[in-house]
Design an enzyme around this catalytic site. Sequence first.
Site, short mmCIF file in Angstrom:
data_model
loop_
_atom_site.label_atom_id
_atom_site.label_comp_id
_atom_site.label_asym_id
_atom_site.label_seq_id
_atom_site.Cartn_x
_atom_site.Cartn_y
_atom_site.Cartn_z
N ASN A 208 67.46 -10.73 28.89
CA ASN A 208 67.31 -10.52 30.34
C ASN A 208 66.26 -11.48 30.87
O ASN A 208 65.73 -12.30 30.12
CB ASN A 208 66.92 -9.06 30.61
CG ASN A 208 65.67 -8.67 29.85
OD1 ASN A 208 64.62 -9.24 30.07
ND2 ASN A 208 65.78 -7.73 28.93
N LYS A 287 78.47 -18.69 13.01
CA LYS A 287 78.68 -18.92 14.44
C LYS A 287 80.12 -18.60 14.84
O LYS A 287 81.05 -19.06 14.19
CB LYS A 287 78.35 -20.38 14.74
CG LYS A 287 78.31 -20.70 16.19
CD LYS A 287 78.01 -22.18 16.41
CE LYS A 287 78.38 -22.56 17.81
NZ LYS A 287 78.64 -23.97 17.95
N PHE A 321 57.30 1.26 32.70
CA PHE A 321 57.59 0.47 33.89
C PHE A 321 59.03 0.79 34.30
O PHE A 321 59.86 1.04 33.43
CB PHE A 321 57.46 -1.03 33.61
CG PHE A 321 56.02 -1.50 33.61
CD1 PHE A 321 55.18 -1.15 32.57
CD2 PHE A 321 55.53 -2.26 34.66
CE1 PHE A 321 53.85 -1.56 32.57
CE2 PHE A 321 54.20 -2.67 34.67
CZ PHE A 321 53.36 -2.32 33.62
N LYS A 335 62.68 8.85 35.72
CA LYS A 335 62.38 8.23 34.43
C LYS A 335 61.10 8.81 33.82
O LYS A 335 61.00 8.97 32.61
CB LYS A 335 62.26 6.71 34.58
CG LYS A 335 63.62 6.05 34.76
CD LYS A 335 63.53 4.55 34.90
CE LYS A 335 64.92 4.00 35.24
NZ LYS A 335 64.91 2.57 35.53
N LYS A 339 61.58 10.48 30.26
CA LYS A 339 60.97 9.81 29.11
C LYS A 339 59.65 10.46 28.71
O LYS A 339 58.99 9.99 27.78
CB LYS A 339 60.76 8.32 29.44
CG LYS A 339 62.06 7.55 29.64
CD LYS A 339 61.78 6.15 30.18
CE LYS A 339 63.06 5.46 30.62
NZ LYS A 339 63.63 4.58 29.59
#
Length: 403
Positions: A208, A287, A321, A335, A339
């Site tokens: 990301n 690969k 976060f 969250k 969590k």
Amino acid sequence: MHFNGKRILLGVSGGIACYKAVELARRLVTAGAQVKVVMTKGAQEFVTPLTFAAITGQTVGTGLFGPGIHPLEHIWLGQQVDALILAPATANLIGKFAAGIGDDLLTTILLAATRPVLLCPAMNCEMYANPVVQENLARLEHRGVTVLRPGVGPLACGAVGYGRLPEVEDMLAALSRLVSPQDLAGRHLLVTAGPTHEDLDPVRFLTNRSSGKMGYAVAKAAWRRGAEVTLVSGPTALPPPYGVEVVQVRAALELLAVLRERFPTADALIMAAAVSDYRPESLASTKLKRGSRAQELRLVQNPDIVKELAALKTHQVLVGFAAETGDLLAEGRRKLEEKNLDLIVANEVNRPDAGFAVDTNEVTLIPREGEPLALPLMSKDEVAERLLDWLAERLGGREAQGG
Ligand code: CTP
């Protein structure tokens, strides 16, 4: 920022690394410090006082006596600053400092100094390895002087070894700790940062846009505020922060394994890493060839790392976060609950000046207890400070577990 309004005495002794002290003075001034430079006679052979005077805007101390020199300057100077830094510190200066000899302005200031001293040795490697120099450094450390051990590399004399003046960046980081409030002293913080790389084959992976900047800013600031910091970092382009133990990982499962090991002795976990929620179902050992497979990528879910650690919590404070593109408060709260966190730092990631890969962020701190605090747009360094303000207060009354 950390030197804003701070008064620093920079003691320069005579070695070839004097030219690097010029850059150090410049960086301190740029960071907002008032810098008073005091040079030994030897230092003046390498760089003129005029250079430092022009950079700092202050007269440079060069001697104990003479016209315009106040008779008590050698007493005041080491007492009226926030910290002293000796860079470069030669074997001779170190020897005199350790033995209590005051035969010039700088060594006399050191005898009367009451403020923290950071000593940055720089010399030939044989000289540095000499037992007398090592004994002197050990004596000074024992008396509370912070010694920044020299770096290894090619030296001006042609030899390669320990003796190089540390990088300016490292000297600034070490000095910033000496002038900052130590409200996290004795705490062990576990900080995660960066993206994860979830391998698909030997050359491809899922990832990301996280740059790691937020987590690195937290790690740096926590160390500056006195904490012992372990930074568990996914792949990033950032240099390791000075003073911080860095453990490099790639994939989410690796991150989880390292955290499981370190979590029991930590006082807090600050989970700034952007963990990939999925990983490829299988890892090809060679690969993948064009056309060798259908255009379908099968993924499996990664564990929710912070949630797994929250289940193992004994005394630790957990901070997560939340990167959101929708309702910040509602999603953040969901969250936090799901969590089992103590605080969530929620931010919008679909704006150009906040979130991934930029230097600024606009976040809302949502604590389990108490009201959410929406902070204005600020640098990630400042966000880190505000988050640590909350953490320091939260840990305030507790006994440190770190070690
Ligand atoms: N996190 C984690 N393990 C994961 C995913 C996220 O520990 N597999 C942590 C992140 O480090 C962060 C917090 O959980 O501190 C929230 O991350 P975020 O990506 O916003 O939340 P997700 O749980 O992935 O939820 P969603 O995908 O629904 O937004």
